[in-house]
Design a protein around this motif. Structure first.
Motif, PDB file in Angstrom:
ATOM      1  N   ALA A 161      -5.033 -29.683  -4.372  1.00  0.00           N
ATOM      2  CA  ALA A 161      -4.036 -30.344  -4.152  1.00  0.00           C
ATOM      3  C   ALA A 161      -3.187 -31.680  -4.311  1.00  0.00           C
ATOM      4  N   ARG A 196      -2.740 -28.300   4.379  1.00  0.00           N
ATOM      5  CA  ARG A 196      -2.013 -29.142   3.310  1.00  0.00           C
ATOM      6  C   ARG A 196      -1.409 -30.529   4.705  1.00  0.00           C
ATOM      7  N   LYS A 251       7.007 -32.706  -4.977  1.00  0.00           N
ATOM      8  CA  LYS A 251       8.218 -31.901  -6.127  1.00  0.00           C
ATOM      9  C   LYS A 251       7.228 -31.700  -7.569  1.00  0.00           C
ATOM     10  N   ALA A 252       5.710 -31.905  -7.029  1.00  0.00           N
ATOM     11  CA  ALA A 252       5.197 -31.219  -8.521  1.00  0.00           C
ATOM     12  C   ALA A 252       5.193 -29.978  -9.094  1.00  0.00           C
ATOM     13  N   ALA A 253       5.143 -29.471  -7.754  1.00  0.00           N
ATOM     14  CA  ALA A 253       5.409 -27.829  -8.477  1.00  0.00           C
ATOM     15  C   ALA A 253       6.643 -27.093  -8.379  1.00  0.00           C
ATOM     16  N   VAL A 308       7.008 -26.227  -4.020  1.00  0.00           N
ATOM     17  CA  VAL A 308       5.570 -25.514  -3.395  1.00  0.00           C
ATOM     18  C   VAL A 308       5.033 -26.002  -2.125  1.00  0.00           C
ATOM     19  N   PRO A 321       0.004 -30.885  -8.870  1.00  0.00           N
ATOM     20  CA  PRO A 321       0.702 -30.048  -8.777  1.00  0.00           C
ATOM     21  C   PRO A 321      -0.574 -28.458  -8.015  1.00  0.00           C
ATOM     22  N   GLN A 322       0.609 -28.325  -7.127  1.00  0.00           N
ATOM     23  CA  GLN A 322      -0.368 -27.499  -6.510  1.00  0.00           C
ATOM     24  C   GLN A 322       0.857 -25.321  -6.598  1.00  0.00           C
ATOM     25  N   LEU A 323      -0.356 -25.146  -8.019  1.00  0.00           N
ATOM     26  CA  LEU A 323       0.401 -23.636  -8.727  1.00  0.00           C
ATOM     27  C   LEU A 323      -0.851 -22.538  -7.846  1.00  0.00           C
ATOM     28  N   THR A 324      -0.864 -22.445  -6.721  1.00  0.00           N
ATOM     29  CA  THR A 324      -1.564 -21.613  -6.292  1.00  0.00           C
ATOM     30  C   THR A 324      -0.976 -19.889  -5.454  1.00  0.00           C
ATOM     31  N   GLU A 354      -1.671 -22.583   3.557  1.00  0.00           N
ATOM     32  CA  GLU A 354      -1.527 -23.836   2.328  1.00  0.00           C
ATOM     33  C   GLU A 354      -0.755 -24.827   3.402  1.00  0.00           C
ATOM     34  N   ALA A 406       5.416 -37.162  -5.888  1.00  0.00           N
ATOM     35  CA  ALA A 406       4.669 -36.121  -6.000  1.00  0.00           C
ATOM     36  C   ALA A 406       4.627 -34.512  -4.993  1.00  0.00           C
TER      37      ALA A 406
END
Lengths: 259, 314
Positions: free
Chosen positions: A133, B101, B175-177, B67, A139-142, B97, B173
């Motif tokens: 992602a 990142r 704030k996308a999830a 997330v 978007p990270q939907l993990t 995670e 970017a």
């Protein structure tokens, strides 16, 4: 809706797994290769979404020639086609390099959603979905236990230690799934036969736009210093319960200062 | 001495034990700097100081509305601005995670599920279900390392705990999830599974969704409750409590396996436990091979007796 499912072939957990003494990479010849278990849940979820929303399911695999077995298995579950990126230059890549290479290969495909298992049973780092992602800027939907799609809106239940979070985003997105999400189907005989005719596109790293200076053991961001078989646990005490088994455990725990 | 960033795990103003372990590990490498997202109460800051944090960086709770990505931006920014020697996080699913990142942003490498770490940042792993021990290091950039709970015993040491608010603008970017709701599921007063010092798990031998035989023993010991895949697949206990290859990995000081045969899938999730106790009817069960103390017998007789005995001795 076009979905790409990431599939990895891993050494079978049921067989003895080894590392290569020469370079400390996983010895893929030492054990049977099987599809990574959580990837089956990813495939199942993609198929369920396709049944609901239409579109196409593409399998994307990075790995040596033998990984074809896992690709065929994925196709026999019902995926439409596959892309297999296979190149000597990828050997020994670590988790982040793998995420980079997947991101590059995805650039050659059209997709609305990327689905993967939340971790593999061999390396078990659990970072590839997040790193992917990051590389893709999506978007990270993990760690999804549930996925819902409505138009371009995607909503998941992200599993946490004490429950779940509802997470919302807009497609395209990267989704990783956990075991509770569904029950993967068994391939039917008809699908197994049909899978043999489904297209598998083979790509080398150049065709997948992967920079050889960014992948492979020599360019890895981590290195194994040494490894050894774990020392066997000293044989413990085994007693048969003859009415005082619980008290005997309590004595053991007391001697170890747990109670 | 270079700073070592430690991402703080905290709930309701309380620092989690694993953070104190990380601060202890960080002192081997350099000067620990704690990183707190959300309200850093005086009590929380004091606690971090008691375990050697020289600095406490604080960032707004808003980072937690999305997330993972904002926290990775925070850690990457701090690692760069402060020329940190390393970034340490606890090896929870979410923090791994964040670690991944962060390492991508830093152009460095990440090591996860580390069970020990040296001053030179050589990390020990237990892989293939505990069959192989490896030592590994990050060879590029600022190492980002996710350390398992209970890997390094927490030891107090005084630190200045000087608070510094971090000014950070989170990218669009990141704030996308968006996290739009949080649902807590029934957990009771038990410690969290992956962090608990003691775990009591039940498997096929429990025989039904009545897990009270496991829960009662866990409560007597102040332990977390776990379950084998067989028990979870049978619908007896929620998936969130599954210990094993496709569930949680635990590394407690004491692991008690009730009616669990110990298939490789299960061992992969608990084999680094320091002491293992098993109760099983089957004298051939593989769990016995890795147990420090095992009783061959009916868990429905042995476990209640053990529970009663522990309560008696308290």
């Amino acid at each position: 809706m076009n979905i790409v499912v990431l599939v990895k072939q891993v050494p079978d957990t049921e067989t003895e797994r080894k590392l290569n003494p020469a370079d400390s990479t996983v010895d893929r010849a030492a054990s049977d290769g099987v599809i990574n278990e959580l990837d089956e849940y990813a495939i199942e979820e993609a198929l369920l979404l396709k049944e609901k929303h239409g579109g196409e399911v593409t399998i994307l695999t990075l790995g040596p020639e033998q990984a074809t077995d896992s690709i065929r298995k994925a196709l026999s579950m019902g995926a439409d086609k596959a892309v297999h990126v296979s190149d000597e230059a990828l050997a020994g890549s670590d988790a982040l390099q793998t995420a980079y290479a997947i991101a590059q290969a995805l650039g050659t495909l059209e997709y609305d959603l990327v689905i993967l298992g939340s971790e593999s049973t061999d390396a078990r780092t659990g970072v590839v979905g997040a790193a992917l992602a990051e590389y893709l800027g999506l978007p990270q939907l993990t760690l999804a236990g549930k996925v819902d799609i409505d138009g371009s809106a995607v909503k998941i239940q992200r599993q946490t230690d004490d429950g779940y979070q509802v997470v919302e985003a807009t497609l395209p997105a990267v989704v990783s799934v956990v075991e509770k999400i569904n029950e993967p189907r068994y391939p039917s005989f008809k699908l197994i036969m049909a899978a043999k005719k489904k297209p598998v596109t083979k790509l080398g790293i150049a065709e997948a736009n992967i920079d050889p200076a960014k992948v492979g053991l020599a360019n890895a961001t981590t290195a194994v210093v040494d490894f050894a078989a774990a020392p066997p646990r000293a044989a413990g005490t085994v007693v048969k319960d003859e009415g005082s088994g619980g008290i005997q455990i309590a004595d053991f725990l007391a001697a170890k200062k747990f109670v | 001495m270079a700073e070592v960033l430690v991402l703080v795990d905290h709930v309701d103003g309380q620092v989690k034990k694993v953070t104190l372990e990380l601060l202890t590990a960080a002192r081997r490498v350099g000067e620990p700097s704690a990183v707190v997202v959300g309200e850093a109460t005086d009590e929380l800051v004091a606690k971090l100081g008691e375990y050697g944090a020289e600095k406490v960086y604080t960032a707004p709770a808003e980072l937690d509305d999305y997330v993972v990505a904002p926290k990775a931006e925070l850690l990457a920014k701090l690692a760069t601005d402060k020329s940190a020697a390393a970034v340490l996080v606890s090896a929870t699913a979410e923090n791994k995670e964040i670690a991944g990142r962060t390492a991508v942003k830093l152009g460095s490498g990440v090591l996860t599920d580390v069970v020990d770490i040296t001053p030179e940042l050589v990390a020990e792993h237990s892989i293939f279900g505990g069959a192989v021990i490896t030592h590994a290091k990050v060879t590029k950039g600022v190492p980002v390392v996710a350390v398992r709970p209970n890997a390094v015993p927490a030891e107090p040491a005084s630190g200045a705990a000087a608070v510094e608010a971090v000014e950070i603008e989170i990218s669009e970017a990141a704030k996308a999830a968006r996290i739009t709701d949080r649902v807590k599921q029934e957990k009771g007063a038990r410690p969290e599974l992956t962090e608990a010092a003691i775990v009591v798990s039940g498997g096929r031998g429990v025989g039904s969704e009545d897990f009270s035989v496991v829960e009662n023993l866990a409560d007597a010991l102040g332990a977390a409750v776990g379950a084998s895949r067989a028990a979870v697949d049978a619908g007896w206990y929620p998936h969130a409590f599954q210990v094993g290859q496709t569930g949680k990995t635990v590394s407690p000081n004491l692991y008690i396996a009730l009616g669990i045969s110990g298939a490789i899938q299960h061992r992969a999730g608990m084999q680094t436990s320091k002491t293992i106790v098993a109760v099983n009817k089957d004298p051939e069960a593989p769990i016995l091979e890795i147990s420090d103390f095992a009783v061959i017998g009916d868990l429905h007789k042995v476990a209640p007796q053990l529970t009663e005995e522990i309560n008696k001795r308290k």
